[in-house]
Structures are given as C-alpha cells and as structure tokens.
Design an enzyme around this catalytic site. Structure first.
Site, PDB file in Angstrom:
ATOM      1  N   HIS A  90       0.847  -1.195   0.000  1.00  6.02           N
ATOM      2  CA  HIS A  90       0.000   0.000   0.000  1.00  6.02           C
ATOM      3  C   HIS A  90       0.885   1.249   0.000  1.00  6.02           C
ATOM      4  O   HIS A  90       1.928   1.284   0.651  1.00  6.02           O
ATOM      5  CB  HIS A  90      -0.926  -0.004   1.223  1.00  6.02           C
ATOM      6  N   GLU A 159      -3.769   1.945  -7.400  1.00  5.94           N
ATOM      7  CA  GLU A 159      -4.180   3.088  -6.587  1.00  5.94           C
ATOM      8  C   GLU A 159      -3.231   4.262  -6.822  1.00  5.94           C
ATOM      9  O   GLU A 159      -2.151   4.330  -6.204  1.00  5.94           O
ATOM     10  CB  GLU A 159      -4.140   2.718  -5.105  1.00  5.94           C
TER      11      GLU A 159
HETATM   12  P1  PGA Z   1      -9.378   6.268  -0.184  1.00  3.27           P
HETATM   13  O1  PGA Z   1      -8.236   5.184   0.135  1.00  3.27           O
HETATM   14  O2  PGA Z   1     -10.586   5.521  -0.650  1.00  3.27           O
HETATM   15  O3  PGA Z   1      -9.585   6.981   1.103  1.00  3.27           O
HETATM   16  O4  PGA Z   1      -8.834   7.157  -1.257  1.00  3.27           O
HETATM   17  C1  PGA Z   1      -8.026   4.091  -0.712  1.00  3.27           C
HETATM   18  C2  PGA Z   1      -6.882   3.269  -0.220  1.00  3.27           C
HETATM   19  O5  PGA Z   1      -5.911   3.830   0.301  1.00  3.27           O
HETATM   20  O6  PGA Z   1      -6.906   2.032  -0.314  1.00  3.27           O
END
Ligand code: PGA
Length: 236
Positions: A90, A159
């Site tokens: 992450h 992401e």
């Molecule tokens: P968010 O986070 O939906 O708050 O943008 C997503 C994540 O970090 O997995």
C-alpha cells in the site's frame, strides 16, 4: 466483483464488531454475491461470525512467523484469527512507513509461500503521472520487481497516490489505460482504489478490465459501504 474496505487506522474492536454485524446481515438478507474483503486494524481481529463471501484480511504483516520485530505482527498472530489474506505494498506503507521494493517483495514471497491471498497495491505519485505515459509505465513495472505476477492467489489494486484520501478520483480514461497496461503484466484481477465513493463507484466498476474497488475513506461508514455494494450488485 471484488469490493474491499481498508479501515487503515480507523475503527476499534467494538466498532468493527458492530460494522460487521450490520454488513453480514445485509449480505445474507440480500443474497449479495460480490466478494467482500475487510481490512480492519489488528486490534479489531476477533472470531467474528462472517459469511462465505466476506473475508477478513490484514493491512500489513511482518514476513516472519514470530520473533523480535517491535510493533509488528507475524504469521502466528494472524493464524490465531485464521487470517489468510494480506494487503502488501500500500502506498501509505511505501511512502509514510518507508517500505522499499526489496522489503515489499520479501513480504510478498513470505506470504505467498504460506498460501495467503495477497492484495498487492501499485500506483504512481503525481509527479510521475505528470511526466507522461512512459514514466508511469516504467514506475509501475518497477513496483512489480520481485513479485510473482502469476501467483494464483494474487489480486492487484491500482491506486494512484494522488487520488488516495484526496476526494479526487482518477479519470475513467486514466484508470482504463493503466489497468490495461497492468493486465499485460498479470492475469490477476485488478481493482481500482483512490477516492472511490457512492457517487463514482458505478462508473469505476464499469471500466473495462476493472475487477472491483479497494475503498478507504468511504468504506469506514458501514451504510456508505453497503450503499456501494448495492450499486455494484445492480451493475452486474
Ligand atoms: P481512499 O483510500 O478511498 O480513502 O482514497 C483508498 C486506499 O488507500 O486504499
């Protein structure tokens, strides 16, 4: 579709129990068929009564069975709660906690060797996105160094760092292009994450190649998470 909730440093054991109680009864009563993953904080792990398509996972773990790794948890602590799913790579762990690709790959291999389902996150910071398509692809390719992209229990989450927690999701065309690029590297399901919320989840899960969503902020409220599950169910 896969719909995952990343609680990050939110919720307690008590509030997680309440959350899961509501979620489980909704999923059962409405015969929800999506694959749902919940990543609560470690302190909230417990022997919850879940249903078949709801899986509890760890937001992180140290690549060791047990030992002297202050502040970390290892395999032994996960096994106590029958946790067999882990989130690795992450961006908050890469950028805030300073995990480098070598260590991330070590974690990946440790949990792969133990048969864990791995939700593996990749995504570029804004300065890389601004450099253009080549830089973006090169950056993401490097985030797969040392990672077995053929691992059968792999789920990838794309992401973009600039879209996480900012309320500003990537444009569907940007998501589609990047998912398409990642799908050349792996046949694993590819989720999108970054400011997914009830108002945009329909559009996001409808993007070609998108296998679902990894949701932070908008998942912390159970009603909002249930609303998103309902929207995804209606898209099928
Ligand atoms: P968010 O986070 O939906 O708050 O943008 C997503 C994540 O970090 O997995």
């Amino acid at each position: 579709m896969i719909i995952a909730a990343n609680f990050k440093t939110n919720h307690t054991r008590k509030s997680t129990a309440k959350y899961l109680e509501k979620l489980v009864s909704y999923v059962k009563e409405n015969s929800v068929s999506e694959d749902i993953y919940i990543f609560p904080p470690f302190t909230a792990f417990d022997d919850f009564e879940l249903c078949e398509n709801i899986t509890l996972g760890a937001q992180n773990a140290y690549p060791a069975e047990k030992g002297s790794f202050t502040g970390e948890i290892g395999l032994e602590q996960l096994e106590e709660f029958d946790i067999k799913t882990v989130l690795i790579g992450h961006s908050e762990r890469r950028h805030i906690l300073g995990e480098n690709q070598g260590f991330i790959a070590e974690k990946f291999n440790f949990f792969k060797d133990r048969g864990f389902k791995i939700v593996y996150c990749v995504g570029e910071p804004l300065e890389i996105r601004r450099e253009g398509e080549d830089a973006l692809q090169e950056y993401i390719k490097l985030q797969f160094s040392g990672i077995d992209t053929k691992y059968e229990k792999l789920i990838v989450a794309y992401e973009p760092v600039w879209a996480i927690g900012t309320g500003l999701s990537a444009e569907p065309v940007q998501i589609e292009e990047t998912i398409s690029f990642i799908s050349n590297l792996t046949k694993a399901p590819i989720l999108y994450g970054g400011s997914v919320k009830p108002s945009n989840i329909k559009e996001i899960v409808s993007i070609a190649g998108c296998g679902g969503a990894l949701i932070g902020t908008a998942s912390w409220d159970v009603d909002s998470f249930i609303e998103m599950i309902t929207i995804v169910e209606q898209c099928q």
